[in-house]
Design a protein around this motif. Structure first.
Motif, PDB file in Angstrom:
ATOM      1  N   VAL A 195       0.826  -1.202   0.000  1.00 37.04           N
ATOM      2  CA  VAL A 195       0.000   0.000   0.000  1.00 37.04           C
ATOM      3  C   VAL A 195       0.862   1.256   0.000  1.00 37.04           C
ATOM      4  O   VAL A 195       0.351   2.364  -0.106  1.00 37.04           O
ATOM      5  CB  VAL A 195      -0.957   0.036   1.215  1.00 37.04           C
ATOM      6  N   SER A 196       2.174   1.113   0.122  1.00 35.65           N
ATOM      7  CA  SER A 196       3.085   2.241   0.260  1.00 35.65           C
ATOM      8  C   SER A 196       3.330   2.947  -1.076  1.00 35.65           C
ATOM      9  O   SER A 196       3.155   2.370  -2.150  1.00 35.65           O
ATOM     10  CB  SER A 196       4.415   1.781   0.848  1.00 35.65           C
ATOM     11  N   ILE A 197       3.788   4.194  -1.006  1.00 38.43           N
ATOM     12  CA  ILE A 197       4.057   4.993  -2.195  1.00 38.43           C
ATOM     13  C   ILE A 197       5.253   4.449  -2.965  1.00 38.43           C
ATOM     14  O   ILE A 197       5.270   4.419  -4.196  1.00 38.43           O
ATOM     15  CB  ILE A 197       4.294   6.468  -1.800  1.00 38.43           C
ATOM     16  N   ASN A 198       6.255   3.988  -2.240  1.00 33.35           N
ATOM     17  CA  ASN A 198       7.491   3.509  -2.863  1.00 33.35           C
ATOM     18  C   ASN A 198       7.617   1.996  -2.748  1.00 33.35           C
ATOM     19  O   ASN A 198       6.754   1.333  -2.172  1.00 33.35           O
ATOM     20  CB  ASN A 198       8.693   4.212  -2.230  1.00 33.35           C
ATOM     21  N   ASN A 199       8.695   1.438  -3.317  1.00 33.90           N
ATOM     22  CA  ASN A 199       8.909  -0.004  -3.342  1.00 33.90           C
ATOM     23  C   ASN A 199       9.784  -0.451  -2.176  1.00 33.90           C
ATOM     24  O   ASN A 199      10.831   0.151  -1.904  1.00 33.90           O
ATOM     25  CB  ASN A 199       9.592  -0.397  -4.653  1.00 33.90           C
ATOM     26  N   SER A 200       9.394  -1.514  -1.504  1.00 32.34           N
ATOM     27  CA  SER A 200      10.152  -2.027  -0.369  1.00 32.34           C
ATOM     28  C   SER A 200      11.419  -2.725  -0.846  1.00 32.34           C
ATOM     29  O   SER A 200      11.357  -3.692  -1.618  1.00 32.34           O
ATOM     30  CB  SER A 200       9.298  -2.992   0.446  1.00 32.34           C
ATOM     31  N   VAL A 201      12.579  -2.246  -0.401  1.00 33.25           N
ATOM     32  CA  VAL A 201      13.862  -2.847  -0.776  1.00 33.25           C
ATOM     33  C   VAL A 201      14.433  -3.715   0.342  1.00 33.25           C
ATOM     34  O   VAL A 201      15.268  -4.581   0.092  1.00 33.25           O
ATOM     35  CB  VAL A 201      14.883  -1.765  -1.181  1.00 33.25           C
ATOM     36  N   ILE A 202      13.991  -3.469   1.565  1.00 30.37           N
ATOM     37  CA  ILE A 202      14.413  -4.292   2.700  1.00 30.37           C
ATOM     38  C   ILE A 202      13.197  -4.546   3.586  1.00 30.37           C
ATOM     39  O   ILE A 202      12.453  -3.623   3.917  1.00 30.37           O
ATOM     40  CB  ILE A 202      15.520  -3.611   3.534  1.00 30.37           C
ATOM     41  N   SER A 203      12.981  -5.791   3.952  1.00 28.58           N
ATOM     42  CA  SER A 203      11.954  -6.129   4.933  1.00 28.58           C
ATOM     43  C   SER A 203      12.549  -7.080   5.955  1.00 28.58           C
ATOM     44  O   SER A 203      13.337  -7.968   5.606  1.00 28.58           O
ATOM     45  CB  SER A 203      10.724  -6.752   4.269  1.00 28.58           C
ATOM     46  N   ILE A 204      12.185  -6.855   7.211  1.00 28.69           N
ATOM     47  CA  ILE A 204      12.682  -7.675   8.313  1.00 28.69           C
ATOM     48  C   ILE A 204      11.484  -8.227   9.078  1.00 28.69           C
ATOM     49  O   ILE A 204      10.624  -7.464   9.525  1.00 28.69           O
ATOM     50  CB  ILE A 204      13.582  -6.866   9.256  1.00 28.69           C
ATOM     51  N   VAL A 205      11.437  -9.543   9.199  1.00 27.93           N
ATOM     52  CA  VAL A 205      10.355 -10.211   9.930  1.00 27.93           C
ATOM     53  C   VAL A 205      10.938 -10.786  11.208  1.00 27.93           C
ATOM     54  O   VAL A 205      11.844 -11.625  11.171  1.00 27.93           O
ATOM     55  CB  VAL A 205       9.726 -11.322   9.076  1.00 27.93           C
ATOM     56  N   GLU A 206      10.427 -10.340  12.347  1.00 25.56           N
ATOM     57  CA  GLU A 206      10.929 -10.783  13.647  1.00 25.56           C
ATOM     58  C   GLU A 206       9.817 -11.446  14.447  1.00 25.56           C
ATOM     59  O   GLU A 206       8.657 -11.045  14.363  1.00 25.56           O
ATOM     60  CB  GLU A 206      11.477  -9.602  14.449  1.00 25.56           C
ATOM     61  N   ASN A 207      10.195 -12.463  15.216  1.00 24.63           N
ATOM     62  CA  ASN A 207       9.254 -13.100  16.134  1.00 24.63           C
ATOM     63  C   ASN A 207       9.911 -13.272  17.491  1.00 24.63           C
ATOM     64  O   ASN A 207      11.066 -13.695  17.582  1.00 24.63           O
ATOM     65  CB  ASN A 207       8.794 -14.467  15.621  1.00 24.63           C
ATOM     66  N   ASN A 208       9.178 -12.903  18.525  1.00 25.22           N
ATOM     67  CA  ASN A 208       9.639 -13.107  19.902  1.00 25.22           C
ATOM     68  C   ASN A 208       8.549 -13.859  20.663  1.00 25.22           C
ATOM     69  O   ASN A 208       7.413 -13.380  20.781  1.00 25.22           O
ATOM     70  CB  ASN A 208       9.917 -11.765  20.589  1.00 25.22           C
ATOM     71  N   THR A 209       8.893 -15.038  21.157  1.00 27.84           N
ATOM     72  CA  THR A 209       7.948 -15.856  21.916  1.00 27.84           C
ATOM     73  C   THR A 209       8.472 -16.010  23.335  1.00 27.84           C
ATOM     74  O   THR A 209       9.584 -16.522  23.544  1.00 27.84           O
ATOM     75  CB  THR A 209       7.768 -17.231  21.276  1.00 27.84           C
ATOM     76  N   THR A 210       7.674 -15.561  24.303  1.00 28.04           N
ATOM     77  CA  THR A 210       8.074 -15.594  25.706  1.00 28.04           C
ATOM     78  C   THR A 210       7.175 -16.535  26.482  1.00 28.04           C
ATOM     79  O   THR A 210       5.940 -16.472  26.373  1.00 28.04           O
ATOM     80  CB  THR A 210       7.997 -14.188  26.337  1.00 28.04           C
ATOM     81  N   THR A 211       7.783 -17.417  27.267  1.00 31.13           N
ATOM     82  CA  THR A 211       7.037 -18.282  28.185  1.00 31.13           C
ATOM     83  C   THR A 211       7.021 -17.605  29.549  1.00 31.13           C
ATOM     84  O   THR A 211       8.074 -17.413  30.165  1.00 31.13           O
ATOM     85  CB  THR A 211       7.699 -19.666  28.289  1.00 31.13           C
ATOM     86  N   THR A 212       5.842 -17.216  30.002  1.00 32.07           N
ATOM     87  CA  THR A 212       5.749 -16.414  31.220  1.00 32.07           C
ATOM     88  C   THR A 212       6.146 -17.191  32.471  1.00 32.07           C
ATOM     89  O   THR A 212       6.597 -16.608  33.451  1.00 32.07           O
ATOM     90  CB  THR A 212       4.321 -15.879  31.383  1.00 32.07           C
ATOM     91  N   ALA A 213       6.016 -18.509  32.440  1.00 31.02           N
ATOM     92  CA  ALA A 213       6.328 -19.295  33.633  1.00 31.02           C
ATOM     93  C   ALA A 213       7.800 -19.171  34.019  1.00 31.02           C
ATOM     94  O   ALA A 213       8.141 -19.066  35.205  1.00 31.02           O
ATOM     95  CB  ALA A 213       5.962 -20.764  33.396  1.00 31.02           C
ATOM     96  N   ASP A 214       8.682 -19.176  33.035  1.00 33.32           N
ATOM     97  CA  ASP A 214      10.118 -19.080  33.334  1.00 33.32           C
ATOM     98  C   ASP A 214      10.751 -17.824  32.725  1.00 33.32           C
ATOM     99  O   ASP A 214      11.971 -17.646  32.777  1.00 33.32           O
ATOM    100  CB  ASP A 214      10.859 -20.316  32.841  1.00 33.32           C
ATOM    101  N   ASP A 215       9.907 -16.963  32.148  1.00 36.51           N
ATOM    102  CA  ASP A 215      10.372 -15.710  31.546  1.00 36.51           C
ATOM    103  C   ASP A 215      11.460 -15.960  30.508  1.00 36.51           C
ATOM    104  O   ASP A 215      12.403 -15.177  30.358  1.00 36.51           O
ATOM    105  CB  ASP A 215      10.876 -14.745  32.623  1.00 36.51           C
ATOM    106  N   GLN A 216      11.330 -17.033  29.757  1.00 40.77           N
ATOM    107  CA  GLN A 216      12.291 -17.376  28.715  1.00 40.77           C
ATOM    108  C   GLN A 216      11.764 -16.914  27.360  1.00 40.77           C
ATOM    109  O   GLN A 216      10.606 -17.159  27.013  1.00 40.77           O
ATOM    110  CB  GLN A 216      12.545 -18.871  28.677  1.00 40.77           C
TER     111      GLN A 216
END
Length: 258
Positions: A195-216
């Motif tokens: 949907v952007s005006i210009n063309n995407s030349v770099i994209s970064i996909v990050e995922n962070n999964t935290t287990t609350t029981a051990d805060d890992q």
């Protein structure tokens, strides 16, 4: 594939099908054909059909897409999967020209809120047979100079005691994005950086999964870089993408205009 990503796959498939309107200098080009080639030389060609400056349909070996407009806005997209003839219909609802929700026939709905600072918040829900809605995710999209620069999403259907966050970040060139000049396409917020005006030349996909029981926390990141060639009008004619989505390796995309 995680449950939280199932709906995202459909959105990615819809990205490549679109219509066109006038650009800033009045010399907009209609995209007639898109040819994608994977590293193993497998090709897929998408052909576009128009009525004036509105897209009527797109067709390739995997999907046939039909579009419906109302007052210059895309209000319905019907996607037919050729392998099994299954159909997914997505209806879009607007308020004063801004997308406020879309609902698909596979029982998913996403609602949008347009914030005073220019960012856009959203919430996604799954709908069961009794019309009960279960929240799947929520997030916020941030923009700069007409480009989507970040999309931060929290998955609300993660298992108990698990917090999963997805982040999509984008950098752009200064050339014309043929997707943005589509009539009404820039309103379709489920189409990510397209949907952007210009063309995407770099994209970064990050995922962070935290287990609350051990805060890992377990983190992962994928980096995608695209190199473009352009014509004299600053429209892309070729795109080479490193580490393309779906682990296909280098993905070459060729753009052909009417």
């Amino acid at each position: 594939m995680r449950k939280g990503n199932k709906f995202g796959v459909l959105l990615v498939l819809l990205v490549f099908f679109y219509s066109c309107a006038n650009d800033n200098n009045g010399t907009a080009k209609l995209l007639a054909k898109l040819v994608e080639t994977t590293e193993d030389s497998t090709k897929m060609t998408t052909v576009f059909t128009y009525k004036g400056n509105e897209i009527v349909s797109t067709d390739n070996s995997k999907l046939h897409i039909d579009y419906t407009y109302n007052d210059g806005l895309i209000t319905k997209i019907v996607a037919t999967k050729k392998s099994d003839q299954s159909i997914v219909t997505t209806n879009y609802t607007y308020n004063k020209g801004k997308l406020i929700s879309f609902k698909s026939s596979d029982r998913n709905i996403v609602n949008f809120s347009h914030n005073t600072d220019g960012s856009i918040s959203y919430e996604g829900f799954a709908i069961d047979a009794t019309d009960k809605q279960t929240k799947k995710f929520h997030g916020i999209m941030s923009f700069k100079k007409g480009n989507l620069i970040k999309d931060s999403k929290t998955l609300d259907d993660s298992p108990a005691g698990v917090v999963s966050l997805d982040s999509f970040s984008y950098e752009y060139d200064s050339k014309k994005n043929p997707f943005h000049i589509i009539l009404g396409f820039d309103k379709l917020l489920n189409q990510h950086q397209f949907v952007s005006i210009n063309n995407s030349v770099i994209s970064i996909v990050e995922n962070n999964t935290t287990t609350t029981a051990d805060d890992q926390t377990i983190s992962s990141a994928k980096f995608h870089k695209s190199i473009f060639k352009y014509d004299d009008g600053n429209y892309p004619t070729e795109q080479i993408t490193e580490n393309a989505m779906g682990n296909l390796g280098y993905l070459k995309t060729q753009y052909f205009y009417e």
